[in-house]
Design a protein around this motif. Structure first.
Motif, short mmCIF file in Angstrom:
data_model
loop_
_atom_site.label_atom_id
_atom_site.label_comp_id
_atom_site.label_asym_id
_atom_site.label_seq_id
_atom_site.Cartn_x
_atom_site.Cartn_y
_atom_site.Cartn_z
N VAL A 1 -0.24 -4.56 -25.97
CA VAL A 1 -1.18 -3.96 -26.91
C VAL A 1 -2.03 -5.01 -27.62
CG1 VAL A 1 -1.40 -2.57 -29.00
CG2 VAL A 1 0.28 -1.94 -27.25
N LEU A 2 -1.41 -6.04 -28.20
CA LEU A 2 -2.18 -7.03 -28.96
C LEU A 2 -3.17 -7.76 -28.07
CD1 LEU A 2 0.63 -8.53 -31.25
CD2 LEU A 2 -1.13 -6.88 -31.88
N GLU A 3 -2.75 -8.16 -26.89
CA GLU A 3 -3.67 -8.87 -25.99
C GLU A 3 -4.81 -7.94 -25.58
OE1 GLU A 3 -3.13 -11.72 -22.16
OE2 GLU A 3 -2.48 -9.65 -21.89
N ARG A 4 -4.49 -6.71 -25.25
CA ARG A 4 -5.52 -5.77 -24.80
C ARG A 4 -6.56 -5.52 -25.88
NH1 ARG A 4 -2.61 -0.75 -23.47
NH2 ARG A 4 -2.77 -0.36 -25.72
N GLU A 5 -6.12 -5.47 -27.14
CA GLU A 5 -7.03 -5.20 -28.25
C GLU A 5 -7.57 -6.48 -28.89
OE1 GLU A 5 -5.11 -2.58 -31.00
OE2 GLU A 5 -4.85 -0.98 -29.51
N ASN A 6 -7.16 -7.63 -28.37
CA ASN A 6 -7.61 -8.93 -28.89
C ASN A 6 -7.31 -9.07 -30.38
OD1 ASN A 6 -8.71 -11.51 -28.65
ND2 ASN A 6 -10.77 -10.81 -29.17
N VAL A 7 -6.08 -8.70 -30.76
CA VAL A 7 -5.60 -8.81 -32.14
C VAL A 7 -4.49 -9.85 -32.17
CG1 VAL A 7 -4.49 -7.59 -34.06
CG2 VAL A 7 -6.21 -6.42 -32.67
N PRO A 8 -4.61 -10.88 -33.02
CA PRO A 8 -3.63 -11.98 -32.98
C PRO A 8 -2.30 -11.71 -33.65
CG PRO A 8 -5.38 -12.48 -34.55
CD PRO A 8 -5.78 -11.21 -33.86
N ILE A 9 -2.22 -10.74 -34.56
CA ILE A 9 -0.98 -10.49 -35.29
C ILE A 9 -0.67 -9.00 -35.32
CG2 ILE A 9 0.19 -10.58 -37.53
CD1 ILE A 9 0.04 -13.28 -36.26
N GLY A 10 0.54 -8.67 -34.94
CA GLY A 10 1.05 -7.31 -35.10
C GLY A 10 1.99 -7.25 -36.28
N ILE A 11 1.76 -6.32 -37.18
CA ILE A 11 2.65 -6.12 -38.33
C ILE A 11 3.59 -4.98 -37.95
CG2 ILE A 11 2.80 -5.56 -40.78
CD1 ILE A 11 -0.12 -6.51 -41.04
N VAL A 12 4.85 -5.32 -37.75
CA VAL A 12 5.80 -4.35 -37.21
C VAL A 12 6.40 -3.53 -38.34
CG1 VAL A 12 7.81 -4.04 -35.73
CG2 VAL A 12 6.29 -5.98 -35.36
#
Length: 417
Positions: free
Chosen positions: A197-208
């Motif tokens: 998900v993060l790579e696909r959306e080009n987002v560097p941080i996921g807040i779980v």
């Protein structure tokens, strides 16, 4: 002591990741550093030696959870806990678990480099046997830490585990052994996403914000072994046929009906296992997951119905045993809010997400406010020697963890949920 601004030293952190990846390195670029193995003990020793060289305190508990402590100014405050694990799958990647532990160590080094005094002490933890590949169950260390499992029971059930646990504790004589479980103010675990998900959306941080629930089932179909060439259909009690029907129906119905559901048949065995014998027994495992407890229970009921129906169709007994029942976990908003605030202050894009895999934070969250932050991994590949995280994302994750630790190590933090 004059205090500067703590900063992540990218070269030092990346070299640390490389150094630990060499311990148990595989020809394909991954690591084989299973829990309580010689390789695991070597990694623990390297981390402990680096900690002692920086003047940090090193100790272990009865479950061989390894702790590194940097003292704060107020000994009456419960420490902040950060970290992950060092063990791997047999053909695992170099980042799963180890990255969270090494980024946590970089946080302590950054504070010490800058001469920063935190109100709370900060402890790094490398939890024992998160992966569960060599000994069962997984997350042993964090389970023991929060009282969800007993080391004594695992030792009694598995003499090899008991011997390897003892050897691991003895391999670090300079680390004091303390009772398992102590009060912490909060826990934050950095980890690779293990998804796309993060790579696909080009987002560097996921807040779980939580971890989906997991149920592991073991299904055994018992029929009647017979000659493959001489037994007509009407006389067969074929557990393989029953298993094939049940598995096909589960795959056709469960995940297609619910995009949040996960169902995996991970292991299958037959007895007697001969090419020209109808099996007398077939067993397989089912891993089902869902972020909603009610939906997870409904999937389990449907799976059992399908298995029993397949058994009846093929004249076989179906026995279903629960091997793991882990309800969904919701992380503390007080901690996830700090992660979000830190990302905003550093101008780093983030998004909230639920973890599909379980982690040590799931168990620690039962005794202390906890949360996780994810960094992207290439193509979402994990538990695989091809696992890869870019240098940029490693450093970004460490910078966010450092900022979070700065906030949570102050005395005014009293997160309760």
């Amino acid at each position: 002591m004059s205090q500067g601004r703590p900063e992540v030293i990218a070269g030092r952190l990346l070299q640390s990741v490389s150094d630990f990846a060499a311990i148990g390195a595989t020809p394909a670029g991954g690591v084989n550093r299973q829990a309580l193995s010689i390789e695991d003990r070597t990694a623990r020793r390297l981390l402990a030696e680096r900690a002692l060289a920086r003047g940090f305190t090193v100790f272990q508990d009865d479950a061989a959870n390894l702790f590194i402590r940097r003292e704060g100014r107020d000994a009456t405050l419960a420490p902040l806990l950060i970290g992950s694990h060092l063990d791997s799958q047999p053909t695992g990647g170099r980042f799963d678990g180890a990255l969270g532990t090494l980024c946590a160590f970089e946080v302590l080094e950054a504070f010490s480099d800058a001469g920063v005094e935190t109100d709370r002490s900060i402890e790094i933890v490398a939890f024992t046997n998160e992966e569960g590949s060599r000994f069962s169950p997984g997350c042993m260390g964090s389970m023991a830490f929060c009282g969800a499992g007993r080391v004594e029971d695992w030792q009694a059930d598995d003499p090899v585990f008991a011997d390897e646990l003892k050897a691991t504790l003895q391999a670090l004589p300079e680390a004091e052994i303390r009772p398992t479980g102590h009060v912490v103010s909060a826990f934050v675990e950095l980890h690779i996403e293990q998804g796309p998900v993060l790579e696909r959306e080009n987002v560097p941080i996921g807040i779980v914000t939580g971890i989906q629930g997991t149920k592991w089932l073991e299904v055994t179909f018992s029929g009647e072994a017979a000659h493959a060439g001489t037994t007509p259909l009407a006389f067969r009690k074929d557990p393989m046929a029953a298993a094939a029907v049940a598995i096909a129906r589960m795959q056709e119905e469960i995940m297609p009906a619910d995009q949040e559901a996960r169902l995996t048949i991970g292991r299958i065995s037959t007895e007697p296992g001969s090419i020209n014998v109808i099996p007398g027994r077939v067993a397989f495992t089912i891993d089902i997951r869902h972020p909603d407890a009610a939906a997870l229970a409904a999937i389990e009921r449907r799976v059992k119905e399908q298995c029993h129906a397949a058994g009846r169709r093929w004249g076989c007994d179906a026995a279903i045993r629960s091997r793991l029942d882990m309800p969904p976990a919701r992380f503390a908003p007080s901690v996830t809010a700090v992660i979000a605030d830190t990302c905003r202050s550093l101008d780093i894009r983030s998004r909230t997400m639920v973890s599909g895999a379980f982690h040590d934070a799931l168990y620690v969250g039962r005794v202390a406010p906890s949360a996780m932050l994810f960094v992207p991994c290439r193509n979402g590949i994990s538990h695989n020697e091809a696992e890869f995280v870019s240098d940029e994302h490693i450093v970004t994750g460490a910078r966010v963890l450092l900022g979070v630790a700065q906030r949570l190590s102050q005395g005014q933090f009293h997160g309760s949920g």
